[in-house]
Design a protein around this motif. Structure first.
Motif, PDB file in Angstrom:
ATOM      1  N   ILE A  19       0.857  -1.179   0.000  1.00 40.88           N
ATOM      2  CA  ILE A  19       0.000   0.000   0.000  1.00 40.88           C
ATOM      3  C   ILE A  19       0.893   1.228   0.000  1.00 40.88           C
ATOM      4  O   ILE A  19       2.071   1.155   0.375  1.00 40.88           O
ATOM      5  N   PHE A  20       0.323   2.328  -0.404  1.00 42.70           N
ATOM      6  CA  PHE A  20       1.061   3.569  -0.514  1.00 42.70           C
ATOM      7  C   PHE A  20       0.360   4.662   0.271  1.00 42.70           C
ATOM      8  O   PHE A  20      -0.812   4.555   0.601  1.00 42.70           O
ATOM      9  N   SER A  21       1.090   5.700   0.542  1.00 47.43           N
ATOM     10  CA  SER A  21       0.548   6.788   1.351  1.00 47.43           C
ATOM     11  C   SER A  21      -0.644   7.454   0.676  1.00 47.43           C
ATOM     12  O   SER A  21      -1.449   8.098   1.338  1.00 47.43           O
ATOM     13  N   PHE A  22      -0.770   7.290  -0.646  1.00 45.80           N
ATOM     14  CA  PHE A  22      -1.886   7.930  -1.328  1.00 45.80           C
ATOM     15  C   PHE A  22      -3.140   7.070  -1.363  1.00 45.80           C
ATOM     16  O   PHE A  22      -4.193   7.511  -1.850  1.00 45.80           O
ATOM     17  N   ASN A  23      -3.060   5.847  -0.855  1.00 42.52           N
ATOM     18  CA  ASN A  23      -4.239   4.985  -0.813  1.00 42.52           C
ATOM     19  C   ASN A  23      -5.170   5.428   0.309  1.00 42.52           C
ATOM     20  O   ASN A  23      -4.746   5.493   1.470  1.00 42.52           O
ATOM     21  N   PRO A  24      -6.434   5.706   0.003  1.00 43.04           N
ATOM     22  CA  PRO A  24      -7.369   6.073   1.057  1.00 43.04           C
ATOM     23  C   PRO A  24      -7.580   4.927   2.043  1.00 43.04           C
ATOM     24  O   PRO A  24      -7.591   3.757   1.652  1.00 43.04           O
ATOM     25  N   MET A  25      -7.747   5.277   3.289  1.00 42.91           N
ATOM     26  CA  MET A  25      -8.055   4.299   4.330  1.00 42.91           C
ATOM     27  C   MET A  25      -9.194   4.855   5.187  1.00 42.91           C
ATOM     28  O   MET A  25      -9.464   6.068   5.171  1.00 42.91           O
ATOM     29  N   GLY A  26      -9.844   3.988   5.923  1.00 40.80           N
ATOM     30  CA  GLY A  26     -10.927   4.472   6.758  1.00 40.80           C
ATOM     31  C   GLY A  26     -11.551   3.391   7.606  1.00 40.80           C
ATOM     32  O   GLY A  26     -11.050   2.257   7.667  1.00 40.80           O
ATOM     33  N   TRP A  27     -12.653   3.797   8.259  1.00 40.54           N
ATOM     34  CA  TRP A  27     -13.365   2.908   9.159  1.00 40.54           C
ATOM     35  C   TRP A  27     -14.860   2.951   8.862  1.00 40.54           C
ATOM     36  O   TRP A  27     -15.426   4.027   8.670  1.00 40.54           O
ATOM     37  N   TYR A  28     -15.467   1.781   8.853  1.00 41.55           N
ATOM     38  CA  TYR A  28     -16.905   1.632   8.833  1.00 41.55           C
ATOM     39  C   TYR A  28     -17.303   0.936  10.136  1.00 41.55           C
ATOM     40  O   TYR A  28     -16.465   0.387  10.849  1.00 41.55           O
ATOM     41  N   ARG A  29     -18.590   0.964  10.416  1.00 35.61           N
ATOM     42  CA  ARG A  29     -19.094   0.198  11.545  1.00 35.61           C
ATOM     43  C   ARG A  29     -20.453  -0.392  11.198  1.00 35.61           C
ATOM     44  O   ARG A  29     -21.166   0.130  10.338  1.00 35.61           O
ATOM     45  N   GLN A  30     -20.761  -1.473  11.885  1.00 34.73           N
ATOM     46  CA  GLN A  30     -22.053  -2.117  11.681  1.00 34.73           C
ATOM     47  C   GLN A  30     -22.610  -2.554  13.019  1.00 34.73           C
ATOM     48  O   GLN A  30     -22.011  -3.380  13.714  1.00 34.73           O
ATOM     49  N   ALA A  31     -23.749  -1.984  13.370  1.00 35.28           N
ATOM     50  CA  ALA A  31     -24.456  -2.354  14.587  1.00 35.28           C
ATOM     51  C   ALA A  31     -25.439  -3.467  14.245  1.00 35.28           C
ATOM     52  O   ALA A  31     -25.824  -3.637  13.078  1.00 35.28           O
ATOM     53  N   PRO A  32     -25.874  -4.223  15.263  1.00 37.31           N
ATOM     54  CA  PRO A  32     -26.822  -5.305  15.004  1.00 37.31           C
ATOM     55  C   PRO A  32     -28.067  -4.820  14.281  1.00 37.31           C
ATOM     56  O   PRO A  32     -28.643  -3.790  14.635  1.00 37.31           O
ATOM     57  N   GLU A  33     -28.431  -5.519  13.233  1.00 41.49           N
ATOM     58  CA  GLU A  33     -29.634  -5.244  12.450  1.00 41.49           C
ATOM     59  C   GLU A  33     -29.597  -3.881  11.770  1.00 41.49           C
ATOM     60  O   GLU A  33     -30.647  -3.337  11.411  1.00 41.49           O
ATOM     61  N   LYS A  34     -28.409  -3.344  11.581  1.00 40.56           N
ATOM     62  CA  LYS A  34     -28.271  -2.078  10.863  1.00 40.56           C
ATOM     63  C   LYS A  34     -27.285  -2.253   9.721  1.00 40.56           C
ATOM     64  O   LYS A  34     -26.459  -3.165   9.720  1.00 40.56           O
ATOM     65  N   GLN A  35     -27.377  -1.350   8.766  1.00 38.18           N
ATOM     66  CA  GLN A  35     -26.456  -1.402   7.644  1.00 38.18           C
ATOM     67  C   GLN A  35     -25.080  -0.877   8.059  1.00 38.18           C
ATOM     68  O   GLN A  35     -24.962  -0.062   8.988  1.00 38.18           O
ATOM     69  N   ARG A  36     -24.068  -1.344   7.342  1.00 41.21           N
ATOM     70  CA  ARG A  36     -22.723  -0.832   7.595  1.00 41.21           C
ATOM     71  C   ARG A  36     -22.688   0.634   7.195  1.00 41.21           C
ATOM     72  O   ARG A  36     -23.205   1.009   6.134  1.00 41.21           O
ATOM     73  N   GLU A  37     -22.074   1.471   8.038  1.00 39.40           N
ATOM     74  CA  GLU A  37     -22.009   2.901   7.760  1.00 39.40           C
ATOM     75  C   GLU A  37     -20.580   3.403   7.882  1.00 39.40           C
ATOM     76  O   GLU A  37     -19.796   2.917   8.701  1.00 39.40           O
ATOM     77  N   LEU A  38     -20.273   4.413   7.061  1.00 44.01           N
ATOM     78  CA  LEU A  38     -18.964   5.032   7.119  1.00 44.01           C
ATOM     79  C   LEU A  38     -18.831   5.842   8.402  1.00 44.01           C
ATOM     80  O   LEU A  38     -19.702   6.641   8.739  1.00 44.01           O
ATOM     81  N   VAL A  39     -17.726   5.647   9.093  1.00 44.34           N
ATOM     82  CA  VAL A  39     -17.443   6.419  10.301  1.00 44.34           C
ATOM     83  C   VAL A  39     -16.477   7.553   9.987  1.00 44.34           C
ATOM     84  O   VAL A  39     -16.743   8.716  10.317  1.00 44.34           O
ATOM     85  N   ALA A  40     -15.364   7.225   9.369  1.00 41.91           N
ATOM     86  CA  ALA A  40     -14.346   8.223   9.063  1.00 41.91           C
ATOM     87  C   ALA A  40     -13.440   7.683   7.969  1.00 41.91           C
ATOM     88  O   ALA A  40     -13.261   6.471   7.843  1.00 41.91           O
ATOM     89  N   ARG A  41     -12.867   8.613   7.201  1.00 40.16           N
ATOM     90  CA  ARG A  41     -11.918   8.204   6.176  1.00 40.16           C
ATOM     91  C   ARG A  41     -10.838   9.259   6.059  1.00 40.16           C
ATOM     92  O   ARG A  41     -11.044  10.429   6.399  1.00 40.16           O
ATOM     93  N   ILE A  42      -9.699   8.815   5.570  1.00 42.18           N
ATOM     94  CA  ILE A  42      -8.558   9.703   5.410  1.00 42.18           C
ATOM     95  C   ILE A  42      -7.941   9.418   4.052  1.00 42.18           C
ATOM     96  O   ILE A  42      -7.686   8.273   3.689  1.00 42.18           O
ATOM     97  N   SER A  43      -7.731  10.478   3.307  1.00 46.60           N
ATOM     98  CA  SER A  43      -7.218  10.321   1.954  1.00 46.60           C
ATOM     99  C   SER A  43      -5.696  10.273   1.962  1.00 46.60           C
ATOM    100  O   SER A  43      -5.054  10.446   2.996  1.00 46.60           O
ATOM    101  N   GLY A  44      -5.143  10.076   0.792  1.00 45.71           N
ATOM    102  CA  GLY A  44      -3.689  10.075   0.676  1.00 45.71           C
ATOM    103  C   GLY A  44      -3.087  11.422   1.025  1.00 45.71           C
ATOM    104  O   GLY A  44      -1.956  11.490   1.489  1.00 45.71           O
ATOM    105  N   GLY A  45      -3.863  12.480   0.826  1.00 44.57           N
ATOM    106  CA  GLY A  45      -3.380  13.806   1.179  1.00 44.57           C
ATOM    107  C   GLY A  45      -3.712  14.197   2.606  1.00 44.57           C
ATOM    108  O   GLY A  45      -3.540  15.347   2.988  1.00 44.57           O
ATOM    109  N   ASP A  46      -4.207  13.208   3.371  1.00 42.86           N
ATOM    110  CA  ASP A  46      -4.538  13.388   4.781  1.00 42.86           C
ATOM    111  C   ASP A  46      -5.763  14.276   5.012  1.00 42.86           C
ATOM    112  O   ASP A  46      -5.965  14.772   6.125  1.00 42.86           O
TER     113      ASP A  46
END
Length: 114
Positions: free
Chosen positions: A28-55
């Protein structure tokens, strides 16, 4: 191939803090976006936070001002600092990285309860 391993989940009381880590192995490279999702019981997965290659960062409205995402490119690791946790933050948290495809971690459980 990229492999992601999350850590740092657990049980915490409302108002408490946790720091999640996600270590990536593979190419992986510093420009690859990374992030976090979460999924609660009986709920859809949702985006929590993300960080791009440019931070640049983005957050779900529900966590703005409480969660902070950061990354250490030398360690291929992304972090999620979670403060002022609420019971509604209870979920399995998954990290991801986007290269030529999307890779996911196995998830780590966060439970906020008194």
């Amino acid at each position: 191939q990229v492999h992601l391993v999350e850590s740092g989940g657990g049980l915490v009381q409302p108002g408490g803090s946790l720091r999640l880590s996600c270590a990536a192995s593979g190419t992986i490279f510093s420009f690859n976006p990374m992030g976090w999702y979460r999924q609660a019981p009986e709920k859809q997965r949702e985006l929590v936070a993300r960080i791009s290659g440019g931070d640049s960062t983005n957050y779900a409205d529900s966590v703005k001002g409480r969660f902070t995402i950061s990354r250490d490119n030398a360690k291929n690791t992304v972090y999620l600092q979670m403060n002022s946790l609420k019971p509604e933050d209870t979920a399995v948290y998954y990290c991801y990285v986007l290269t030529d495809r999307l890779f996911w971690g196995q998830g780590t459980q966060v439970t906020v309860s008194s």
